[in-house]
Design an enzyme around this catalytic site. Structure first.
Site, PDB file in Angstrom:
ATOM      1  CB  THR A  47      73.475 105.140  32.270  1.00  0.00           C
ATOM      2  OG1 THR A  47      73.137 106.426  31.747  1.00  0.00           O
ATOM      3  CG2 THR A  47      72.196 104.399  32.630  1.00  0.00           C
ATOM      4  CB  SER A  82      62.088 104.588  29.843  1.00  0.00           C
ATOM      5  OG  SER A  82      61.812 105.308  31.045  1.00  0.00           O
ATOM      6  CE  LYS A  83      70.366 107.207  30.954  1.00  0.00           C
ATOM      7  NZ  LYS A  83      69.854 108.309  31.769  1.00  0.00           N
ATOM      8  NE  ARG A  84      61.775 109.804  30.523  1.00  0.00           N
ATOM      9  CZ  ARG A  84      61.848 109.514  29.229  1.00  0.00           C
ATOM     10  NH1 ARG A  84      62.964 109.743  28.570  1.00  0.00           N
ATOM     11  NH2 ARG A  84      60.818 109.006  28.595  1.00  0.00           N
ATOM     12  CG  ASP A  90      68.197 107.507  35.381  1.00  0.00           C
ATOM     13  OD1 ASP A  90      69.017 106.581  35.559  1.00  0.00           O
ATOM     14  OD2 ASP A  90      68.196 108.229  34.368  1.00  0.00           O
TER      15      ASP A  90
END
Length: 505
Positions: free
Chosen positions: A285, A260-262, A265
């Site tokens: 992002t 995921s994007k998380r 990050d």
């Protein structure tokens, strides 16, 4: 294959384009081009509440960067236009009404408050065979009541009437025979109260009307497959249905769950193809492009996430991927994303491509770092010299900025402990020799250096690091005499003299 291959990528314009979405694009594109077919992009924007300004253009920008241009799309046009579902709204109502007329779907008049009350009453409430007869719909109301509600323009949705006890089967190009029990699926909404179709109805209708022969999507869509297969059966017949392939998930680096994007990050790597700024929150992002990836490397890396050609080959140009791609070689299991491996691909492509393929991008990076390039010939020479040391295009700044700008800091701490009078005299003599040198090239520079070192009975190994730090500022960079050659006589001598002034004996 008798019919011309037609595949589609059908994104929703709701934000950045994730690695998984880009790989779906790539596999569609490779399959189409391998089979002499067409690659279509259709924008699925029926959920206007999730629509994000600029997201559609961003999708096309990502595809262009990767060299994966569609044959048909809202941007490119085509014989099956329009390619935005919001512009096809009148088409879907006819098919939804046909399903109701045949008994395969029904009107549901339940209000949002009534549905919420049911959710409170029943844990994990689903609108399905077990609950639909408790609700306000055309299955529980008589014909006259339904007609009266429609006449009064009472808001309604149209839901599929899922069979209670049927096995729904299809052949997946990756997974083989797949079977579902119909009772496991709820009665999905097909047409919303605003007249817009949901994904479930629109994808089937549009795939039929656009003559899609193969439908590839992520395995997270597998639970929706029975609804779509039944809709094909009810509306168009299974003989007209595309062949399906549900692609494996791209997993977190540790293999535990979907990437995921998380995760990006948290672990410090991009998961979007290009930078995406959310227009509502202004949150940026970072994308692979802006992190310093070449499109060739990004595409190569994506292809290897869940596919290989059966050999040990890892570096593939796009045309090679087209030539060798087949769905038979796509894995069933999820593919772990490895950022270090992704960077390795990029480093290999930096070495493989000629400088002119990426020098403009690198020049922009220098400009952003306030480093001016005056001599383009020297710039190309420097890029060639350091490219084997770079895995990201951004590395070129750290690896070669010193060629164009004197280092602001000199790591004298790494020289000082072993510095002495003898070494100081050596460099003073080296300066004089370099000042008199007629042919300034790395061979002559190295020979002169070694001759003076031998005459002073100092091992060259003890002198190389100080010289590197004098020219570069630190312990990095290509061969030190190549650096001196590119810097030129005046700049090389100036930097040696500057560091000598900083060192104490």
């Amino acid at each position: 294959m008798s019919k011309k291959v037609r595949v589609r990528f059908a994104p929703s314009p709701t934000g950045g384009l994730h690695l998984g979405g880009m790989r779906t694009v790539l596999f569609n594109y490779l399959f189409a081009k391998h089979n002499g077919g067409d690659f279509i992009v259709r924008i699925e924007d029926t959920d206007q509440t999730r629509f994000v300004e600029g997201a559609e253009q961003y999708i096309f920008d990502c595809l262009s960067w990767c060299g994966l241009e569609p044959d048909e799309s809202p941007k490119h046009g085509g014989p099956f236009a329009p390619y935005r579902q919001s512009e096809r709204k009148p088409i879907y109502k006819k098919y939804a009404a046909e399903l109701v007329a045949k008994g395969f779907a029904y009107y549901a008049f339940d209000t949002a408050a009534e549905l919420e009350a049911k959710r409170k009453e029943i844990n994990n409430f689903q609108y399905n065979h077990a609950t639909r007869l408790q609700m306000k719909n055309s299955l529980t109301l008589n014909k006259e009541e339904v007609e009266q509600l429609l006449k009064e323009n009472t808001p309604y949705v149209i839901r599929i009437n899922m069979p209670v006890d049927e096995t729904v089967s299809f052949t997946d190009m990756i997974r083989g025979e797949v079977h579902f029990h119909s009772s496991q699926s709820d009665d999905k909404v097909l047409l919303k109260a605003d007249g817009m179709p949901t994904y479930h109805l629109a994808v089937v209708v549009d795939d039929y009307l656009m003559q899609i022969t193969h439908a590839f999507r992520g395995e997270e869509w597998l639970p929706s497959a029975p609804v779509h297969i039944l809709l094909w059966q009810y509306l168009f017949g299974l003989a007209n249905m595309p062949q399906w392939a549900h692609l494996p998930l791209i997993l977190k680096p540790d293999g535990n769950g979907k990437l995921s994007k998380r995760d990006g990050d948290r672990l410090g790597f991009p998961v979007f193809a290009m930078d995406w700024t959310d227009p509502k929150t202004n949150e940026l992002t970072t994308g692979f492009r802006e992190r310093g990836f070449l499109p060739e490397a990004f595409v190569n890396m994506l292809a290897m996430l869940g596919w290989n050609d059966g050999t040990d080959q890892e570096i593939f140009a796009l045309q090679e991927l087209i030539d060798k791609f087949s769905m038979e070689r796509v894995h069933k299991a999820g593919a772990k994303f490895d950022y270090e491996k992704a960077k390795w691909y990029n480093g290999e492509w930096i070495k493989k491509l000629t400088v002119d393929k990426w020098q403009i991008t690198v020049k922009e990076l220098f400009k952003k770092n306030n480093i001016t390039i005056i001599d383009d010939k020297k710039f190309v020479e420097v890029l060639e010299l350091v490219k084997d040391r770079c895995t990201l295009l951004s590395d070129f700044v750290t690896q070669s900025a010193f060629f164009f700008k004197s280092p602001e800091k000199i790591d004298t701490a790494s020289i000082q402990p072993k510095w002495n009078v003898q070494k100081n005299l050596f460099f003073a003599e080296l300066i004089r020799a370099y000042q008199l040198m007629q042919w300034w090239n790395h061979e002559n520079l190295e020979n002169e250096f070694k001759e003076i070192a031998a005459a002073n009975e100092i091992k060259t190994g003890e002198l190389m690091l100080p010289l590197r730090i004098m020219l570069v500022g630190g312990k990095f960079g290509p061969h030190v005499f190549n650096i001196a050659e590119v810097l030129g006589k005046e700049e090389t001598i100036k930097r040696i003299q500057h560091t000598l002034q900083l060192l104490t004996i």
